[in-house]
Design a protein around this motif. Structure first.
Motif, PDB file in Angstrom:
ATOM      1  N   SER A 242     -51.888 -31.188   6.298  1.00  0.00           N
ATOM      2  CA  SER A 242     -53.356 -30.433   5.201  1.00  0.00           C
ATOM      3  C   SER A 242     -52.798 -28.848   5.011  1.00  0.00           C
ATOM      4  O   SER A 242     -53.515 -28.634   3.959  1.00  0.00           O
ATOM      5  N   LEU A 243     -52.397 -28.854   5.917  1.00  0.00           N
ATOM      6  CA  LEU A 243     -51.959 -27.058   5.724  1.00  0.00           C
ATOM      7  C   LEU A 243     -50.473 -26.985   4.429  1.00  0.00           C
ATOM      8  O   LEU A 243     -50.601 -26.081   4.675  1.00  0.00           O
ATOM      9  N   LYS A 244     -49.941 -27.608   4.002  1.00  0.00           N
ATOM     10  CA  LYS A 244     -48.996 -27.991   3.395  1.00  0.00           C
ATOM     11  C   LYS A 244     -49.753 -27.812   1.498  1.00  0.00           C
ATOM     12  O   LYS A 244     -50.182 -28.516   1.194  1.00  0.00           O
ATOM     13  N   GLY A 245     -50.011 -26.589   1.281  1.00  0.00           N
ATOM     14  CA  GLY A 245     -50.545 -26.735  -0.011  1.00  0.00           C
ATOM     15  C   GLY A 245     -49.465 -26.328  -0.924  1.00  0.00           C
ATOM     16  O   GLY A 245     -48.445 -25.528  -0.835  1.00  0.00           O
ATOM     17  N   HIS A 246     -50.527 -25.526  -2.003  1.00  0.00           N
ATOM     18  CA  HIS A 246     -49.929 -24.729  -2.931  1.00  0.00           C
ATOM     19  C   HIS A 246     -50.586 -23.977  -3.576  1.00  0.00           C
ATOM     20  O   HIS A 246     -51.517 -23.827  -4.478  1.00  0.00           O
ATOM     21  N   TYR A 247     -49.893 -22.393  -3.074  1.00  0.00           N
ATOM     22  CA  TYR A 247     -51.169 -21.356  -3.075  1.00  0.00           C
ATOM     23  C   TYR A 247     -50.934 -20.614  -4.320  1.00  0.00           C
ATOM     24  O   TYR A 247     -49.814 -20.718  -5.257  1.00  0.00           O
ATOM     25  N   THR A 248     -52.489 -20.302  -4.817  1.00  0.00           N
ATOM     26  CA  THR A 248     -51.959 -19.631  -5.697  1.00  0.00           C
ATOM     27  C   THR A 248     -53.008 -18.077  -5.809  1.00  0.00           C
ATOM     28  O   THR A 248     -53.579 -18.231  -4.980  1.00  0.00           O
ATOM     29  N   ALA A 249     -52.369 -17.326  -6.756  1.00  0.00           N
ATOM     30  CA  ALA A 249     -53.079 -15.903  -6.302  1.00  0.00           C
ATOM     31  C   ALA A 249     -54.514 -15.799  -6.628  1.00  0.00           C
ATOM     32  O   ALA A 249     -55.479 -15.597  -6.156  1.00  0.00           O
ATOM     33  N   ASN A 250     -55.192 -16.687  -7.610  1.00  0.00           N
ATOM     34  CA  ASN A 250     -56.565 -16.823  -8.256  1.00  0.00           C
ATOM     35  C   ASN A 250     -56.954 -17.455  -6.910  1.00  0.00           C
ATOM     36  O   ASN A 250     -58.185 -16.739  -7.416  1.00  0.00           O
ATOM     37  N   HIS A 251     -56.858 -18.595  -6.928  1.00  0.00           N
ATOM     38  CA  HIS A 251     -57.445 -19.060  -5.949  1.00  0.00           C
ATOM     39  C   HIS A 251     -57.404 -18.357  -3.938  1.00  0.00           C
ATOM     40  O   HIS A 251     -58.553 -18.351  -3.732  1.00  0.00           O
ATOM     41  N   LEU A 252     -56.308 -17.914  -4.142  1.00  0.00           N
ATOM     42  CA  LEU A 252     -56.481 -16.976  -2.638  1.00  0.00           C
ATOM     43  C   LEU A 252     -57.763 -16.004  -3.320  1.00  0.00           C
ATOM     44  O   LEU A 252     -58.394 -15.345  -1.536  1.00  0.00           O
ATOM     45  N   PHE A 253     -57.852 -15.363  -3.993  1.00  0.00           N
ATOM     46  CA  PHE A 253     -58.301 -14.711  -4.336  1.00  0.00           C
ATOM     47  C   PHE A 253     -59.888 -14.441  -4.425  1.00  0.00           C
ATOM     48  O   PHE A 253     -60.740 -13.846  -3.185  1.00  0.00           O
ATOM     49  N   ALA A 254     -60.066 -15.816  -4.528  1.00  0.00           N
ATOM     50  CA  ALA A 254     -61.494 -16.530  -4.412  1.00  0.00           C
ATOM     51  C   ALA A 254     -61.819 -17.276  -2.872  1.00  0.00           C
ATOM     52  O   ALA A 254     -63.163 -16.530  -2.985  1.00  0.00           O
ATOM     53  N   LEU A 255     -61.229 -16.806  -2.140  1.00  0.00           N
ATOM     54  CA  LEU A 255     -61.596 -17.850  -0.940  1.00  0.00           C
ATOM     55  C   LEU A 255     -61.693 -16.219   0.062  1.00  0.00           C
ATOM     56  O   LEU A 255     -62.372 -16.547   0.726  1.00  0.00           O
ATOM     57  N   GLU A 256     -60.700 -14.897  -0.618  1.00  0.00           N
ATOM     58  CA  GLU A 256     -61.419 -14.264   0.265  1.00  0.00           C
ATOM     59  C   GLU A 256     -62.268 -13.734  -0.099  1.00  0.00           C
ATOM     60  O   GLU A 256     -63.124 -12.921   0.639  1.00  0.00           O
ATOM     61  N   GLN A 257     -62.997 -13.679  -1.472  1.00  0.00           N
ATOM     62  CA  GLN A 257     -64.244 -13.738  -2.018  1.00  0.00           C
ATOM     63  C   GLN A 257     -65.836 -14.129  -1.367  1.00  0.00           C
ATOM     64  O   GLN A 257     -66.434 -14.231  -0.657  1.00  0.00           O
ATOM     65  N   ALA A 258     -65.369 -15.522  -1.060  1.00  0.00           N
ATOM     66  CA  ALA A 258     -65.925 -16.209   0.158  1.00  0.00           C
ATOM     67  C   ALA A 258     -66.145 -16.280   1.696  1.00  0.00           C
ATOM     68  O   ALA A 258     -66.377 -15.920   1.797  1.00  0.00           O
ATOM     69  N   VAL A 259     -64.490 -15.392   1.627  1.00  0.00           N
ATOM     70  CA  VAL A 259     -64.451 -15.224   3.476  1.00  0.00           C
ATOM     71  C   VAL A 259     -65.261 -13.604   3.716  1.00  0.00           C
ATOM     72  O   VAL A 259     -66.333 -13.372   4.245  1.00  0.00           O
TER      73      VAL A 259
END
Length: 437
Positions: A202-219
């Protein structure tokens, strides 16, 4: 002819900008909602020797006026707006206050329940806490969305993304870790024993800068609300200490309590505070009631339930009593116009009992659910639970869970009595021995 039972009364229609005051034999006078204008309103009532005041519970606009009128020595009646409805097509602020005054003078209005100041303080902190929990839940959804958009399927593998293991993984991702094996190793040992391979996949993902930013904001937002919840817990603990009237809490006392599965407050010795406030009448002996929803009930209805004359009055106020809406021979459907928060707490407790395999109330609820649906069943179980709570706190009822078997035996006995009764009506003679299989 109806007789007036109150003299020197006033009716007040409350708005966001103005208060409209109606007195008998006087023109309606309006006052702005500023503090100095409220002082003028009180002086106006005093000059006309008003003794009793009635006003509608409109939003939060009534709070300050209610407090200032009480402090000035008036008998203040806060009433439900549904009981003061005007004739259709003739509703204005001026007519409303006159109508309220007239109904109040004839004794046709009922007071709303308003708890004492200490309970109102506790209610404020508890409701703020619940608001923060709802806001945090929104940001949990944002975290899940950002992870899914990067095809990190963590929420399909572990039960809670915002649990201890999930948050460790998310913080590691935001710190730059991308290796699935390293991320999976952060999970609790119980998860690794049963589904380590699934977690790694489940942790083998496709990382993108915009979605990492959205995840950081949510956290960050989620962590912000967790801090606010902790701050509310501290205030709630201070309120509980004041309600205990300086009773000493045994720091070393350990008791077995029901587990609080979700949103457990960070309040040390919560059970002892509650037992002290309710004079050792432990509500957690009732099915579905834990220390947390007991705390919620305290913040909504207080500790003194004798304000309601009987359990029927109590369940009716909670919005859990059956409604009658008959006209002639027609039994019409009645749609409820809202349930107080205390009623919703009992409903939440009842919902968990419907699937219970050991509690008699669960059998009762499933029996009704089969006939009338889940919503009616939850309300019926909630009502029974509220009756038990009322009797426990007012009469010292000792509740003992006797289990499903005894409840089912009573149902069989009841059916046998019904069969005997029907047989007698039809002219048959049946003995109880003939009913035994």
């Amino acid at each position: 002819m109806m007789e007036k039972i109150r003299k020197n009364t006033a009716g007040i229609d409350i708005g966001a900008k103005e208060f409209f005051v109606g007195l008998e034999g006087q023109k309606v006078k309006r006052f702005f909602t500023f503090t100095e204008d409220i002082a003028g309103l009180i002086a106006y009532l005093s000059s006309h020797k008003v003794e009793s005041v009635a006003m509608e519970a409109t939003g939060v606009y009534w709070y300050i006026l209610y407090d200032m009128l009480q402090a000035a020595g008036f008998d203040v009646w806060l009433v439900d707006g549904r009981s003061t409805k005007q004739v259709p097509g003739r509703k204005t602020d001026v007519k409303d206050c006159q109508w309220i005054q007239q109904l109040h003078s004839y004794g046709l209005l009922s007071r709303c329940f308003i708890p004492e100041d200490a309970i109102q303080e506790l209610r404020t902190f508890q409701r703020l806490r619940e608001d923060h929990i709802r806001s945090a839940a929104m940001h949990i959804n944002h975290m899940q969305k950002a992870l899914t958009q990067m095809n990190i399927r963590l929420k399909e593998v572990i039960s809670q993304v915002h649990g201890s293991s999930g948050m460790k993984i998310i913080h590691a991702i935001l710190s730059g870790e991308r290796d699935p094996e390293e991320l999976a190793a952060l999970c609790h040992i119980s998860i690794l024993k049963t589904k380590k391979e699934e977690v790694v996949k489940s942790l083998k993902g496709h990382y993108t800068a915009n979605h990492l930013f959205a995840l950081e904001q949510a956290v960050e937002c989620y962590d912000f609300y967790q801090d606010k919840i902790i701050a509310c817990d501290k205030k709630i603990q201070e309120s509980l200490q004041r309600l205990n009237k300086d009773k000493e809490v045994d720091q070393n006392k350990k008791t077995r309590r029901k587990p609080i599965r979700h949103h457990k407050p960070d309040i040390k010795h919560l059970d002892q505070y509650l037992m002290g406030i309710f004079e050792e009448k432990d509500a957690t002996v009732l099915p579905g009631i834990s220390d947390y929803n007991w705390l919620q009930l305290l913040s909504e209805v207080g500790a003194d339930l004798s304000k309601w004359k009987t359990e029927k009055h109590f369940t009716s106020w909670l919005g859990l009593a059956p409604k009658q809406h008959n006209s002639g021979k027609k039994n019409r459907n009645y749609k409820s116009k809202g349930t107080p928060k205390a009623g919703l707490i009992f409903k939440q407790a009842a919902a968990g009992l419907l699937n219970s395999k050991k509690i008699a109330l669960g059998v009762f609820g499933r029996k009704i659910r089969a006939k009338k649906g889940g919503a009616v069943a939850i309300k019926a179980v909630a009502r029974k639970l509220a009756v038990l709570y009322y009797k426990l706190q007012t009469k010292g009822l000792k509740y003992v869970e006797k289990g499903i078997q005894e409840y089912e035996e009573k149902l069989v006995e009841q059916k046998q009595r019904n069969i005997l009764k029907i047989a007698r009506k039809l002219g048959y003679e049946l003995s109880e021995k003939q009913l035994v299989t």
